[in-house]
Design an enzyme around this catalytic site. Structure first.
Site, PDB file in Angstrom:
ATOM      1  N   GLY A  36       0.837  -1.184   0.000  1.00 26.58           N
ATOM      2  CA  GLY A  36       0.000   0.000   0.000  1.00 26.58           C
ATOM      3  C   GLY A  36       0.871   1.232   0.000  1.00 26.58           C
ATOM      4  O   GLY A  36       1.976   1.217  -0.525  1.00 26.58           O
ATOM      5  N   GLN A  37       0.412   2.286   0.589  1.00 24.16           N
ATOM      6  CA  GLN A  37       1.149   3.541   0.492  1.00 24.16           C
ATOM      7  C   GLN A  37       2.145   3.757   1.629  1.00 24.16           C
ATOM      8  O   GLN A  37       2.759   4.795   1.734  1.00 24.16           O
ATOM      9  CB  GLN A  37       0.170   4.699   0.443  1.00 24.16           C
ATOM     10  CG  GLN A  37      -0.614   4.702  -0.853  1.00 24.16           C
ATOM     11  CD  GLN A  37      -1.729   5.706  -0.833  1.00 24.16           C
ATOM     12  OE1 GLN A  37      -1.541   6.827  -0.390  1.00 24.16           O
ATOM     13  NE2 GLN A  37      -2.897   5.311  -1.304  1.00 24.16           N
ATOM     14  N   THR A  38       2.300   2.784   2.475  1.00 21.70           N
ATOM     15  CA  THR A  38       3.238   2.952   3.569  1.00 21.70           C
ATOM     16  C   THR A  38       4.655   2.699   3.079  1.00 21.70           C
ATOM     17  O   THR A  38       4.877   2.195   1.991  1.00 21.70           O
ATOM     18  CB  THR A  38       2.954   1.951   4.710  1.00 21.70           C
ATOM     19  OG1 THR A  38       3.344   0.665   4.267  1.00 21.70           O
ATOM     20  CG2 THR A  38       1.502   1.948   5.087  1.00 21.70           C
ATOM     21  N   ILE A 127      -0.730   3.492  -6.210  1.00 21.97           N
ATOM     22  CA  ILE A 127      -0.967   4.609  -5.283  1.00 21.97           C
ATOM     23  C   ILE A 127      -2.461   4.763  -4.991  1.00 21.97           C
ATOM     24  O   ILE A 127      -2.868   4.992  -3.856  1.00 21.97           O
ATOM     25  CB  ILE A 127      -0.403   5.905  -5.909  1.00 21.97           C
ATOM     26  CG1 ILE A 127       1.120   5.889  -5.810  1.00 21.97           C
ATOM     27  CG2 ILE A 127      -1.047   7.156  -5.360  1.00 21.97           C
ATOM     28  CD1 ILE A 127       1.716   6.787  -4.758  1.00 21.97           C
TER      29      ILE A 127
END
Ligand SMILES: Nc1nc2c(ncn2[C@@H]2O[C@H](COP(=O)(O)OP(=O)(O)OP(=O)(O)O)[C@@H](O)[C@H]2O)c(=O)[nH]1
Length: 148
Positions: A36-38, A127
């Site tokens: 994911g976006q981490t 994203i």
């Protein structure tokens, strides 16, 4: 695997196990897809033997490196231990201006040269989390029909 992709994966694959390699040039978006976006790095190990599927991630906006991406891709397909693996291509970073679409990436990677295995390409934005599910759904169905 990151929690986001794990959830997505579980929702499509249920309890079935599948050995899937996620490959692609640096900066293609592999970590973003898995996590994911981490910024947490995923803990995954790559083993070629018994791999049922390859997910090849391409940065669709990095047109300068598509030739390299193609060469790497076809080299991977030549690996003996990956001969039977199904191929899912993620044409990633579709949210960026100038990103090539799936047809153009198909051309660039010369996907039509693949004769002896099943493949598919999906437009994704890791994203935004777009397109990932559709690709996995195809993969799940393809692996299911292959094993029955
Ligand atoms: N705009 C946009 N940026 C993305 C997308 N996917 C990944 N990125 C960005 O691209 C950069 C590289 O993404 P990573 O997921 O680290 O790429 P990677 O393939 O794991 O790269 P390596 O660790 O070098 O192998 C990061 O800054 C991400 O935020 C996307 O779909 N759209």
């Amino acid at each position: 695997m990151g929690i986001v992709f794990t959830r997505l994966f579980s929702s499509v694959f249920g309890n079935r196990e599948a050995r899937i390699l996620v490959l692609g040039l640096d900066n293609a978006g592999k970590t973003t897809i898995l996590c994911g976006q981490t910024s947490i790095r995923p803990y995954w190990r790559c083993y070629f033997p018994n791999t049922q599927a390859i997910i090849y991630v391409v940065d669709s906006s990095d047109t300068d490196r598509l030739v390299t991406a193609k060469e790497e891709f076809h080299a991977i397909l030549e690996e003996d231990e990956l001969k039977g693996a199904v191929v899912l291509v993620y044409a990633n970073k579709q949210d960026l201006p100038g990103a090539l679409d799936d047809a153009a990436i198909t051309e660039s990677l010369e996907l039509h040269k693949i004769k002896s295995r099943q493949w598919a390409i999906f437009k994704t934005s890791a994203i935004k989390g777009e397109g990932l599910f559709e690709g996995l759904d195809w993969l799940s169905n393809t692996l299911k029909s292959g094993s029955s």
